[in-house]
Each structure stands twice: as C-alpha cells, then as structure tokens.
Design a protein around this motif. Structure first.
Motif, mmCIF file in Angstrom:
data_model
loop_
_atom_site.group_PDB
_atom_site.id
_atom_site.type_symbol
_atom_site.label_atom_id
_atom_site.label_comp_id
_atom_site.label_asym_id
_atom_site.label_seq_id
_atom_site.Cartn_x
_atom_site.Cartn_y
_atom_site.Cartn_z
ATOM 1 N N LEU A 201 0.836 -1.203 0.000
ATOM 2 C CA LEU A 201 0.000 0.000 0.000
ATOM 3 C C LEU A 201 0.867 1.248 0.000
ATOM 4 O O LEU A 201 1.971 1.256 0.553
ATOM 5 N N THR A 202 0.362 2.313 -0.608
ATOM 6 C CA THR A 202 1.047 3.604 -0.502
ATOM 7 C C THR A 202 0.823 4.145 0.911
ATOM 8 O O THR A 202 -0.079 3.669 1.638
ATOM 9 N N GLN A 203 1.581 5.151 1.274
ATOM 10 C CA GLN A 203 1.414 5.743 2.604
ATOM 11 C C GLN A 203 -0.005 6.300 2.777
ATOM 12 O O GLN A 203 -0.622 6.142 3.822
ATOM 13 N N LYS A 204 -0.512 6.931 1.718
ATOM 14 C CA LYS A 204 -1.863 7.505 1.801
ATOM 15 C C LYS A 204 -2.906 6.396 1.981
ATOM 16 O O LYS A 204 -3.851 6.533 2.770
ATOM 17 N N GLU A 205 -2.735 5.298 1.263
ATOM 18 C CA GLU A 205 -3.670 4.181 1.412
ATOM 19 C C GLU A 205 -3.590 3.604 2.824
ATOM 20 O O GLU A 205 -4.612 3.305 3.449
ATOM 21 N N TRP A 206 -2.378 3.465 3.323
ATOM 22 C CA TRP A 206 -2.185 2.914 4.670
ATOM 23 C C TRP A 206 -2.888 3.788 5.707
ATOM 24 O O TRP A 206 -3.638 3.300 6.560
ATOM 25 N N GLU A 207 -2.666 5.084 5.614
ATOM 26 C CA GLU A 207 -3.286 6.007 6.582
ATOM 27 C C GLU A 207 -4.805 5.989 6.458
ATOM 28 O O GLU A 207 -5.520 6.100 7.458
ATOM 29 N N ALA A 208 -5.289 5.840 5.236
ATOM 30 C CA ALA A 208 -6.735 5.874 5.008
ATOM 31 C C ALA A 208 -7.447 4.658 5.592
ATOM 32 O O ALA A 208 -8.661 4.671 5.780
ATOM 33 N N LEU A 209 -6.697 3.618 5.900
ATOM 34 C CA LEU A 209 -7.325 2.433 6.504
ATOM 35 C C LEU A 209 -7.821 2.696 7.926
ATOM 36 O O LEU A 209 -8.696 2.003 8.427
ATOM 37 N N TYR B 210 -15.705 -3.684 7.889
ATOM 38 C CA TYR B 210 -17.141 -3.536 8.115
ATOM 39 C C TYR B 210 -17.718 -2.454 7.192
ATOM 40 O O TYR B 210 -17.006 -1.539 6.774
ATOM 41 N N ASP B 211 -19.024 -2.582 6.962
ATOM 42 C CA ASP B 211 -19.677 -1.611 6.079
ATOM 43 C C ASP B 211 -19.646 -0.196 6.634
ATOM 44 O O ASP B 211 -19.826 0.768 5.897
ATOM 45 N N TRP B 212 -19.461 -0.072 7.960
ATOM 46 C CA TRP B 212 -19.421 1.275 8.529
ATOM 47 C C TRP B 212 -18.047 1.930 8.366
ATOM 48 O O TRP B 212 -17.855 3.079 8.751
ATOM 49 N N HIS B 213 -17.094 1.214 7.822
ATOM 50 C CA HIS B 213 -15.777 1.849 7.634
ATOM 51 C C HIS B 213 -15.936 3.035 6.672
ATOM 52 O O HIS B 213 -16.580 2.904 5.628
#
Ligand code: SF4
Ligand code: SF4
Length: 157
Positions: free
Chosen positions: A24-32, A113-116
């Motif tokens: 994952l990119t850093q942005k993707e990682w943080e967005a998790l 989860y769907d609430w993410h």
C-alpha cells in the motif's frame, strides 16, 4: 456531512482487497484507519495470561469529541512512546489492537465492516455504528494509574 479528518479522496475503490498491506502507498495505509480512537485508550495487560483489558482512560492527546489525536503530526514530542503502526510491525501489535481495527482485520484476513468510512463514504458512520470512543473517555490526567482498573470496559463493537 462532516469533513473527514483523514485524507481518503482519490483512492481506488476497495484498494485494500487488491493489494497486500506491504504494497500500500502511505496515503492508502493512513486511510485504513477508521478513526474509532480505540487504540488511544490505555490498556492493562496481565503479564501472566497476556490478557489485555481496555479502559476508558484515554491518552492525554485524544480529543474524544471527534476521536482524533489533537497533535497527531507532532505527537511524539509529547508522547514519545506512541506507536507508529506499519506493515512491518503489525505482527507485534495486532494482538492488542481493537477487534474492529481495520489494520487488525486485514492482518487477520477479514473484510472491513460496512461502517468503515472507506466504504460508507462518511467518517460519521463509525460513530453511528457505536464502535468508536466518542464522548466516552476520561483523560489519563484525571485518573491515577492505580485506579485504571476501575475504568475497564468492553470494547465498543
Ligand atoms: S484502532 Fe485502528 S482503526 Fe481505530 S483509530 Fe486506532 S488505528 Fe485507527
Ligand atoms: S499520542 Fe495521539 S495517536 Fe498516540 S495514543 Fe495519544 S492520542 Fe493516540
């Protein structure tokens, strides 16, 4: 709709299902991060059994009105021990992470989860689902460590 304090714009739909965590990119990682704030609660670990109990005594930097770190970018100036979670150290930390934490779920090869917020499209869904620590913490400034046992809670989930 409230503004998402975490930058999630422009990411590919369901990127976490298409790449391993270490790609994952850093942005993707943080967005998790779902913004639940549960990793910012103090825990009590039984050294014998390894059991980790969650308390509602929060790190002094947690603002539980939005479940965000009040000084995220410079937090280590105040809390040097705050962990920087990475794909490389997830094996070490997953056991104490909240059961609904996106990093732990993906480490366990479970779906989000769907609430993410990455799925719902809004940061409010984590609070609406009752899985965050919104408005339920006390600051570690106010509670001596000997009394944390009195503040043990079940994980909101
Ligand atoms: S427990 Fe996980 S998802 Fe929740 S705030 Fe912490 S890192 Fe983010
Ligand atoms: S320093 Fe910030 S991110 Fe780290 S535990 Fe405290 S509130 Fe959470």
């Amino acid at each position: 709709m409230s503004k998402d304090p975490i930058e999630r714009q422009g990411l590919k739909p369901r990127f976490w299902e298409k790449k391993p965590l270490n790609k994952l990119t850093q942005k993707e990682w943080e967005a998790l991060c779902d913004g639940c704030g549960k990793c910012c609660l103090n825990k009590l670990e039984d050294e014998g059994s390894g059991h980790v109990a969650l308390t509602r005594v929060a790190c002094r930097l947690l603002d539980d009105s939005d479940c965000r770190c009040a000084q995220y970018d410079i937090r280590h100036q105040f809390i040097p021990e705050c962990i920087v979670l990475t794909p490389d150290n997830l094996d070490t930390h997953a056991y104490w992470m909240p059961k609904t934490c996106a990093y732990r779920l993906l480490w366990e090869k479970k779906p989000l989860y769907d609430w993410h917020p990455l799925i719902s499209g809004t940061p409010e869904s984590v609070h609406d689902a009752g899985v965050s620590v919104k408005d339920m913490t006390v600051s570690e400034f106010e509670i001596p460590i000997e009394e944390w046992e009195d503040y043990i809670i079940e994980e909101p989930s």
